[in-house]
Design a protein around this motif. Structure first.
Motif, mmCIF file in Angstrom:
data_model
loop_
_atom_site.group_PDB
_atom_site.id
_atom_site.type_symbol
_atom_site.label_atom_id
_atom_site.label_comp_id
_atom_site.label_asym_id
_atom_site.label_seq_id
_atom_site.Cartn_x
_atom_site.Cartn_y
_atom_site.Cartn_z
ATOM 1 N N LYS A 126 15.532 -8.157 11.211
ATOM 2 C CA LYS A 126 16.022 -8.232 9.829
ATOM 3 C C LYS A 126 17.142 -9.265 9.688
ATOM 4 C CE LYS A 126 13.151 -5.351 7.964
ATOM 5 N NZ LYS A 126 12.161 -5.834 6.992
ATOM 6 N N ASP A 137 -3.593 -8.564 6.968
ATOM 7 C CA ASP A 137 -2.741 -8.265 8.119
ATOM 8 C C ASP A 137 -1.745 -9.411 8.245
ATOM 9 O OD1 ASP A 137 -1.538 -7.876 10.563
ATOM 10 O OD2 ASP A 137 -3.385 -7.318 11.594
ATOM 11 N N VAL A 138 -0.461 -9.128 8.039
ATOM 12 C CA VAL A 138 0.527 -10.220 8.012
ATOM 13 C C VAL A 138 0.783 -10.835 9.387
ATOM 14 C CG1 VAL A 138 1.706 -9.363 5.935
ATOM 15 C CG2 VAL A 138 2.587 -8.728 8.212
ATOM 16 N N SER A 190 0.797 -1.229 0.000
ATOM 17 C CA SER A 190 0.000 0.000 0.000
ATOM 18 C C SER A 190 0.829 1.279 0.000
ATOM 19 C CB SER A 190 -0.940 -0.005 1.221
ATOM 20 O OG SER A 190 -0.182 -0.030 2.413
ATOM 21 N N SER A 191 2.159 1.155 0.097
ATOM 22 C CA SER A 191 3.004 2.360 0.053
ATOM 23 C C SER A 191 4.450 1.957 -0.222
ATOM 24 C CB SER A 191 2.915 3.151 1.364
ATOM 25 O OG SER A 191 3.453 2.407 2.429
ATOM 26 N N TYR A 218 14.947 -3.860 15.627
ATOM 27 C CA TYR A 218 14.777 -3.877 14.161
ATOM 28 C C TYR A 218 15.861 -4.742 13.512
ATOM 29 C CZ TYR A 218 14.160 -2.086 9.369
ATOM 30 O OH TYR A 218 13.949 -1.972 8.017
ATOM 31 N N TYR A 253 17.116 10.915 6.656
ATOM 32 C CA TYR A 253 16.463 10.451 5.425
ATOM 33 C C TYR A 253 16.342 11.592 4.409
ATOM 34 C CZ TYR A 253 15.437 5.564 6.398
ATOM 35 O OH TYR A 253 15.558 4.207 6.593
ATOM 36 N N GLY A 276 19.465 0.199 1.968
ATOM 37 C CA GLY A 276 19.806 1.271 2.890
ATOM 38 C C GLY A 276 18.631 2.231 2.949
ATOM 39 N N ARG A 319 -2.930 -3.577 5.066
ATOM 40 C CA ARG A 319 -4.152 -3.353 5.856
ATOM 41 C C ARG A 319 -5.026 -2.271 5.253
ATOM 42 N NH1 ARG A 319 -1.131 -2.045 11.158
ATOM 43 N NH2 ARG A 319 -0.037 -0.943 9.503
ATOM 44 N N ARG A 320 -4.448 -1.241 4.633
ATOM 45 C CA ARG A 320 -5.251 -0.093 4.153
ATOM 46 C C ARG A 320 -5.853 -0.410 2.780
ATOM 47 N NH1 ARG A 320 -0.718 4.372 4.732
ATOM 48 N NH2 ARG A 320 0.483 2.536 4.167
ATOM 49 N N ILE A 369 8.145 0.908 -0.952
ATOM 50 C CA ILE A 369 8.816 -0.059 -1.832
ATOM 51 C C ILE A 369 7.807 -1.041 -2.427
ATOM 52 C CG2 ILE A 369 10.489 -1.958 -1.854
ATOM 53 C CD1 ILE A 369 12.035 -0.379 0.397
ATOM 54 N N THR A 429 10.309 6.518 1.871
ATOM 55 C CA THR A 429 8.978 5.886 1.924
ATOM 56 C C THR A 429 8.259 6.408 3.169
ATOM 57 O OG1 THR A 429 9.739 4.054 3.317
ATOM 58 C CG2 THR A 429 9.999 3.757 0.932
ATOM 59 N N ASN A 452 7.238 -8.203 2.094
ATOM 60 C CA ASN A 452 7.752 -6.833 2.138
ATOM 61 C C ASN A 452 7.241 -6.027 3.328
ATOM 62 O OD1 ASN A 452 8.744 -4.204 0.859
ATOM 63 N ND2 ASN A 452 6.522 -3.897 0.906
ATOM 64 N N VAL A 482 15.709 4.529 2.104
ATOM 65 C CA VAL A 482 14.827 4.700 0.946
ATOM 66 C C VAL A 482 13.666 5.609 1.373
ATOM 67 C CG1 VAL A 482 13.415 3.505 -0.777
ATOM 68 C CG2 VAL A 482 15.396 2.334 0.230
HETATM 69 P P1 NDP Z 1 6.371 1.873 4.164
HETATM 70 O O1 NDP Z 1 6.033 2.285 5.557
HETATM 71 O O2 NDP Z 1 6.138 2.849 3.065
HETATM 72 O O3 NDP Z 1 5.645 0.506 3.813
HETATM 73 C C1 NDP Z 1 5.397 -0.493 4.767
HETATM 74 C C2 NDP Z 1 4.263 -1.359 4.273
HETATM 75 O O4 NDP Z 1 4.046 -2.407 5.240
HETATM 76 C C3 NDP Z 1 2.966 -0.607 4.117
HETATM 77 O O5 NDP Z 1 2.388 -0.970 2.883
HETATM 78 C C4 NDP Z 1 2.101 -1.097 5.277
HETATM 79 O O6 NDP Z 1 0.739 -1.107 4.864
HETATM 80 C C5 NDP Z 1 2.636 -2.516 5.437
HETATM 81 N N1 NDP Z 1 2.323 -3.089 6.735
HETATM 82 C C6 NDP Z 1 2.673 -2.657 7.957
HETATM 83 N N2 NDP Z 1 2.136 -3.450 8.910
HETATM 84 C C7 NDP Z 1 1.429 -4.405 8.244
HETATM 85 C C8 NDP Z 1 0.642 -5.509 8.656
HETATM 86 N N3 NDP Z 1 0.451 -5.811 9.954
HETATM 87 N N4 NDP Z 1 0.053 -6.270 7.710
HETATM 88 C C9 NDP Z 1 0.223 -5.982 6.408
HETATM 89 N N5 NDP Z 1 0.959 -4.970 5.945
HETATM 90 C C10 NDP Z 1 1.556 -4.186 6.871
HETATM 91 O O7 NDP Z 1 7.908 1.453 4.238
HETATM 92 P P2 NDP Z 1 8.900 0.784 3.158
HETATM 93 O O8 NDP Z 1 8.310 0.699 1.829
HETATM 94 O O9 NDP Z 1 10.188 1.468 3.346
HETATM 95 O O10 NDP Z 1 9.050 -0.674 3.793
HETATM 96 C C11 NDP Z 1 8.973 -1.870 3.049
HETATM 97 C C12 NDP Z 1 9.991 -2.854 3.595
HETATM 98 O O11 NDP Z 1 11.307 -2.385 3.312
HETATM 99 C C13 NDP Z 1 9.944 -3.063 5.117
HETATM 100 O O12 NDP Z 1 10.116 -4.444 5.419
HETATM 101 C C14 NDP Z 1 11.146 -2.267 5.602
HETATM 102 O O13 NDP Z 1 11.644 -2.747 6.842
HETATM 103 C C15 NDP Z 1 12.107 -2.496 4.454
HETATM 104 N N6 NDP Z 1 13.208 -1.540 4.393
HETATM 105 C C16 NDP Z 1 12.969 -0.196 4.181
HETATM 106 C C17 NDP Z 1 14.010 0.706 4.169
HETATM 107 C C18 NDP Z 1 13.797 2.176 3.999
HETATM 108 O O14 NDP Z 1 14.734 2.952 4.255
HETATM 109 N N7 NDP Z 1 12.627 2.631 3.591
HETATM 110 C C19 NDP Z 1 15.404 0.255 4.340
HETATM 111 C C20 NDP Z 1 15.540 -1.154 4.534
HETATM 112 C C21 NDP Z 1 14.484 -2.011 4.550
HETATM 113 P P3 NDP Z 1 -0.548 -0.904 5.789
HETATM 114 O O15 NDP Z 1 -0.199 0.149 6.807
HETATM 115 O O16 NDP Z 1 -1.590 -0.478 4.801
HETATM 116 O O17 NDP Z 1 -0.813 -2.246 6.381
#
Ligand code: NDP
Length: 244
Positions: free
Chosen positions: A155, A59-60, A11-12, A151, A207, A184, A34-35, A14, A188, A86, A186
């Motif tokens: 990971k 919901d994962v 939903s957002s 965290y 960031y 690293g 979830r959204r 990566i 988001t 993800n 990103v």
């Molecule tokens: P965002 O916060 O933009 O995305 C996180 C996503 O996870 C959202 O779509 C959110 O959707 C979803 N999410 C959170 N909780 C749940 C849940 N209980 N069930 C289902 N979905 C869930 O962050 P990123 O895109 O950055 O994160 C994506 C991945 O990349 C993560 O694993 C993060 O740890 C990893 N990562 C990111 C980095 C960065 O710098 N951005 C660096 C390294 C790794 P919703 O709220 O709608 O459920």
């Protein structure tokens, strides 16, 4: 070749960016998070560009919800070629602040959510003798800093789970590939969900100065999926050129 690709946390960030890129390349996307309204918008965007996408509120941290997402993919498209674990969150804080709720959420989403994804998708991949997991780790799986203990633990756990899965599937000659992506910084929504105000402020500053577009991560995932199936990118470490 068109593949059926399930993405959690679509939903957002990566997940969203990767879904849109993979759809542009002719793949069929199954989106979970979830959204629901965000997922609907992203699926509409993909369809308006001529792509294929379906979605389900997921919901994962709930195994039955993750299994429903897998079933939606199987019922609609007959197979799961790629499952991208993800969904994740990064509410850093020092241990002394005692944010136990945050620790538990990270363990539930970042670690348990990945295991649930494997549980939901592996049986049908085994049956087909093909498939690929893309598991999101982080550079934080390789190095820990103050405030990032939980965290990093989740990971690093993703790395270990992924390599055990890789070894098991290699031994079973199932042709199932396992790819870990370790980005690293990103740009988001990740930092928006940091709950400790002081940590959030310093992360936002870092960031703003350092983070790269999620497009870059999406491009590396496309390359890992498109590689001929007798070879696997087992881990992609991709960080901003300017990140120390
Ligand atoms: P965002 O916060 O933009 O995305 C996180 C996503 O996870 C959202 O779509 C959110 O959707 C979803 N999410 C959170 N909780 C749940 C849940 N209980 N069930 C289902 N979905 C869930 O962050 P990123 O895109 O950055 O994160 C994506 C991945 O990349 C993560 O694993 C993060 O740890 C990893 N990562 C990111 C980095 C960065 O710098 N951005 C660096 C390294 C790794 P919703 O709220 O709608 O459920």
């Amino acid at each position: 070749m068109s593949k059926v690709i399930v993405i959690t946390g679509a939903s957002s960030g990566i997940g969203e960016t990767t879904a849109k890129l993979l759809a542009k390349h002719g793949n069929k996307l199954v989106l979970g998070a979830r959204r629901e309204s965000k997922l609907q918008q992203i699926a509409d965007d993909i369809k308006s560009e001529g792509g294929t996408a379906i979605y389900a509120s997921t919901d994962v941290t709930d195994l039955s919800s993750v299994k429903k997402l897998a079933q939606l993919a199987l019922d609609t498209f007959g197979q799961i070629d790629v499952w991208m674990n993800n969904a994740g969150l990064m509410p850093h804080s020092e241990f002394i602040k005692g944010r136990v709720e945050d620790w538990n959420r990270m363990i539930d989403v970042n670690l348990r959510g990945v295991l649930y994804g494997i549980n939901a998708a592996l049986p049908s991949m085994r049956e087909k003798k093909s498939g690929q997991f893309i598991n999101m780790a982080s550079v934080a799986a390789h190095a820990v800093h103050q405030g990032g203990g939980v965290y990093s633990a989740t990971k690093a756990g993703v790395l270990m789970i992924s390599d055990a899965l890789r070894q098991e599937e290699a031994a079973a000659k199932s042709n199932i590939r396992v790819t870990v992506v370790s980005p690293g910084a990103v740009a988001t929504e990740l930092v928006e969900n940091v709950t400790d105000p002081a940590t959030k402020k310093s992360l936002e500053k870092y960031y703003d100065q350092t983070a790269i577009s999620p497009d870059r991560i999406a491009a590396s995932i496309l390359a890992a999926i498109d590689l001929p199936v007798d070879a696997t990118m087992n881990e992609i470490i991709i960080r901003p050129t300017s990140q120390g």
